[in-house]
Write a protein that holds these residues in place. Structure first.
Motif, PDB file in Angstrom:
ATOM      1  N   LEU A 236      -7.622   1.758 -14.874  1.00 53.30           N
ATOM      2  CA  LEU A 236      -6.512   0.910 -15.281  1.00 53.30           C
ATOM      3  C   LEU A 236      -5.401   1.041 -14.251  1.00 53.30           C
ATOM      4  O   LEU A 236      -4.964   2.145 -13.940  1.00 53.30           O
ATOM      5  N   VAL A 237      -4.966  -0.093 -13.697  1.00 55.18           N
ATOM      6  CA  VAL A 237      -3.953  -0.091 -12.632  1.00 55.18           C
ATOM      7  C   VAL A 237      -2.674  -0.727 -13.175  1.00 55.18           C
ATOM      8  O   VAL A 237      -2.652  -1.914 -13.493  1.00 55.18           O
ATOM      9  N   GLU A 238      -1.612   0.070 -13.283  1.00 52.93           N
ATOM     10  CA  GLU A 238      -0.347  -0.427 -13.827  1.00 52.93           C
ATOM     11  C   GLU A 238       0.785  -0.385 -12.805  1.00 52.93           C
ATOM     12  O   GLU A 238       1.814  -1.025 -13.014  1.00 52.93           O
ATOM     13  N   GLU A 239       0.605   0.351 -11.731  1.00 48.19           N
ATOM     14  CA  GLU A 239       1.639   0.422 -10.689  1.00 48.19           C
ATOM     15  C   GLU A 239       1.798  -0.952 -10.046  1.00 48.19           C
ATOM     16  O   GLU A 239       0.838  -1.544  -9.561  1.00 48.19           O
ATOM     17  N   SER A 240       3.005  -1.491 -10.032  1.00 46.04           N
ATOM     18  CA  SER A 240       3.246  -2.878  -9.621  1.00 46.04           C
ATOM     19  C   SER A 240       2.771  -3.185  -8.206  1.00 46.04           C
ATOM     20  O   SER A 240       2.213  -4.250  -7.947  1.00 46.04           O
ATOM     21  N   SER A 241       2.967  -2.248  -7.265  1.00 42.43           N
ATOM     22  CA  SER A 241       2.570  -2.521  -5.884  1.00 42.43           C
ATOM     23  C   SER A 241       1.051  -2.637  -5.755  1.00 42.43           C
ATOM     24  O   SER A 241       0.545  -3.477  -4.999  1.00 42.43           O
ATOM     25  N   ARG A 242       0.301  -1.827  -6.503  1.00 35.31           N
ATOM     26  CA  ARG A 242      -1.160  -1.891  -6.455  1.00 35.31           C
ATOM     27  C   ARG A 242      -1.676  -3.152  -7.144  1.00 35.31           C
ATOM     28  O   ARG A 242      -2.632  -3.773  -6.690  1.00 35.31           O
ATOM     29  N   VAL A 243      -1.036  -3.519  -8.248  1.00 35.97           N
ATOM     30  CA  VAL A 243      -1.431  -4.755  -8.942  1.00 35.97           C
ATOM     31  C   VAL A 243      -1.194  -5.957  -8.040  1.00 35.97           C
ATOM     32  O   VAL A 243      -2.032  -6.851  -7.926  1.00 35.97           O
ATOM     33  N   GLU A 244      -0.042  -5.971  -7.361  1.00 34.65           N
ATOM     34  CA  GLU A 244       0.287  -7.088  -6.469  1.00 34.65           C
ATOM     35  C   GLU A 244      -0.711  -7.189  -5.320  1.00 34.65           C
ATOM     36  O   GLU A 244      -1.119  -8.303  -4.931  1.00 34.65           O
ATOM     37  N   ARG A 245      -1.137  -6.067  -4.794  1.00 33.15           N
ATOM     38  CA  ARG A 245      -2.119  -6.072  -3.702  1.00 33.15           C
ATOM     39  C   ARG A 245      -3.443  -6.697  -4.174  1.00 33.15           C
ATOM     40  O   ARG A 245      -4.052  -7.496  -3.464  1.00 33.15           O
ATOM     41  N   LEU A 246      -3.870  -6.331  -5.371  1.00 28.02           N
ATOM     42  CA  LEU A 246      -5.093  -6.911  -5.929  1.00 28.02           C
ATOM     43  C   LEU A 246      -4.917  -8.405  -6.198  1.00 28.02           C
ATOM     44  O   LEU A 246      -5.845  -9.202  -5.984  1.00 28.02           O
ATOM     45  N   GLN A 247      -3.738  -8.785  -6.660  1.00 33.56           N
ATOM     46  CA  GLN A 247      -3.477 -10.198  -6.941  1.00 33.56           C
ATOM     47  C   GLN A 247      -3.545 -11.042  -5.671  1.00 33.56           C
ATOM     48  O   GLN A 247      -4.059 -12.164  -5.695  1.00 33.56           O
ATOM     49  N   ARG A 248      -3.027 -10.518  -4.572  1.00 37.41           N
ATOM     50  CA  ARG A 248      -3.079 -11.264  -3.315  1.00 37.41           C
ATOM     51  C   ARG A 248      -4.531 -11.478  -2.878  1.00 37.41           C
ATOM     52  O   ARG A 248      -4.900 -12.565  -2.412  1.00 37.41           O
ATOM     53  N   ALA A 249      -5.348 -10.445  -3.052  1.00 37.20           N
ATOM     54  CA  ALA A 249      -6.771 -10.578  -2.710  1.00 37.20           C
ATOM     55  C   ALA A 249      -7.437 -11.603  -3.633  1.00 37.20           C
ATOM     56  O   ALA A 249      -8.274 -12.397  -3.193  1.00 37.20           O
ATOM     57  N   TYR A 250      -7.037 -11.610  -4.896  1.00 37.58           N
ATOM     58  CA  TYR A 250      -7.601 -12.562  -5.860  1.00 37.58           C
ATOM     59  C   TYR A 250      -7.226 -14.000  -5.491  1.00 37.58           C
ATOM     60  O   TYR A 250      -8.047 -14.908  -5.585  1.00 37.58           O
ATOM     61  N   ASP A 251      -5.996 -14.193  -5.073  1.00 38.63           N
ATOM     62  CA  ASP A 251      -5.550 -15.539  -4.696  1.00 38.63           C
ATOM     63  C   ASP A 251      -6.374 -16.083  -3.524  1.00 38.63           C
ATOM     64  O   ASP A 251      -6.709 -17.273  -3.494  1.00 38.63           O
ATOM     65  N   VAL A 252      -6.705 -15.229  -2.582  1.00 40.75           N
ATOM     66  CA  VAL A 252      -7.534 -15.656  -1.441  1.00 40.75           C
ATOM     67  C   VAL A 252      -8.916 -16.062  -1.928  1.00 40.75           C
ATOM     68  O   VAL A 252      -9.466 -17.091  -1.510  1.00 40.75           O
ATOM     69  N   VAL A 253      -9.484 -15.262  -2.830  1.00 39.61           N
ATOM     70  CA  VAL A 253     -10.812 -15.563  -3.370  1.00 39.61           C
ATOM     71  C   VAL A 253     -10.787 -16.895  -4.137  1.00 39.61           C
ATOM     72  O   VAL A 253     -11.703 -17.709  -4.009  1.00 39.61           O
ATOM     73  N   ARG A 254      -9.744 -17.123  -4.903  1.00 38.42           N
ATOM     74  CA  ARG A 254      -9.650 -18.368  -5.682  1.00 38.42           C
ATOM     75  C   ARG A 254      -9.586 -19.584  -4.759  1.00 38.42           C
ATOM     76  O   ARG A 254     -10.164 -20.631  -5.053  1.00 38.42           O
ATOM     77  N   ASP A 255      -8.901 -19.445  -3.632  1.00 40.92           N
ATOM     78  CA  ASP A 255      -8.817 -20.552  -2.679  1.00 40.92           C
ATOM     79  C   ASP A 255     -10.175 -20.862  -2.052  1.00 40.92           C
ATOM     80  O   ASP A 255     -10.434 -22.008  -1.658  1.00 40.92           O
ATOM     81  N   MET A 256     -11.046 -19.862  -1.934  1.00 38.38           N
ATOM     82  CA  MET A 256     -12.359 -20.057  -1.325  1.00 38.38           C
ATOM     83  C   MET A 256     -13.413 -20.520  -2.327  1.00 38.38           C
ATOM     84  O   MET A 256     -14.492 -20.961  -1.947  1.00 38.38           O
TER      85      MET A 256
END
Length: 278
Positions: A236-256
């Motif tokens: 479980l990842v609750e630290e905001s900086s780690r969540v944001e890093r995962l979200q950025r990777a997710y956004d790239v995947v969604r675009d592809m």
């Protein structure tokens, strides 16, 4: 000092409490499992499994039992408590399950296995068995996973988006009938207004989530959290900086990924290509 037991002597765990009440009512009624099955029209072995806590049964079965025993609403209320009990899941998932039930939106990426919210019983059973579960524990976990699907039912279901790597849809079950049933179920859910399904083609190449299954939950206070997992453990990842890093990777995947419409067509093609029962 040992924990104090409730004065009634009955279990305080919802699942076990439900099973105990079923046994108490049947034995008090002087009815055998076979007789109960004959009177209600279900296989008697189902009632045996319910009384052992191996399965909860469906709401229809529980309502029939309520009517049979003259306990209007009692068994159904106990069934709802048992079905919503997060302790039925393995320890590492319990906090995540509690948060999932409160989430106002969910989004997800799958590397090789369909998310639990989209799984059929046959798919869940084979995946969990491959992870080492068997016997009673396996059936309990399958039952618990099926209970999670209720999250997407009803008009107030939270929006759910999942991006499936193409590898997910190219990794069939051993049973072709169960595999077709799973693909058919995913196709059906793709038409739900609360569910968005996209497929990431293998041709997209390497990306930031190439080895990571991840869930994102947005809670009622607007806070996002993430949960990453593999076949053996999760975090479980609750630290905001780690969540944001995962979200950025997710956004790239969604675009592809393919659009939802293109993705549904792709899943339908997979369903057409899936082998039929001999």
């Amino acid at each position: 000092m040992p924990p104090r037991r409730a004065i009634t002597g009955r279990s305080q765990e919802p699942r076990q409490r439900f099973a105990e009440e079923l046994r108490k009512l049947r034995t008090g009624n002087g009815t055998s499992l076979r007789q109960l099955g004959e009177r209600l029209g279900w296989d008697w072995s189902l009632f045996g499994k319910m009384e052992k806590g191996e399965t909860l049964g469906s709401p229809e079965v529980v309502q029939a039992l309520d009517q049979h025993y003259g306990t209007p609403g009692l068994l159904l209320a106990l069934w709802e408590l048992a079905a919503g009990d997060h302790t039925q899941f393995r320890e590492r998932y319990r906090r995540y399950m509690a948060l999932e039930a409160e989430a106002v939106s969910l989004w997800h990426f799958a590397v090789s296995v369909l998310p639990g919210l989209l799984q059929t019983p046959g798919y869940a059973r084979e995946v969990l068995a491959a992870g080492g579960l068997h016997g009673k524990e396996l059936e309990q976990q399958v039952e618990a996973r099926m209970g999670r699907r209720e999250l997407l039912a009803g008009d107030d279901a939270p929006p759910f988006r999942t991006i499936l790597s193409e590898a997910v849809l190219r990794t069939p079950l051993r049973d072709p009938v169960e595999w077709r049933a799973q693909l058919d179920y995913v196709t059906e859910l793709s038409e739900s207004p609360a569910v968005t399904i996209q497929v990431l083609p293998l041709a997209a190449g390497v990306h930031g989530l190439v080895g990571t299954d991840v869930w994102f939950l947005r809670l009622a206070d607007g806070r996002p959290i993430a949960y990453t997992e593999n076949a053996y453990w999760g975090e479980l990842v609750e630290e905001s900086s780690r969540v944001e890093r995962l979200q950025r990777a997710y956004d790239v995947v969604r675009d592809m990924a393919m659009s939802p419409t293109e993705s549904r067509k792709f899943i339908l093609r997979m369903l057409e290509e899936a082998p039929c029962e001999p």
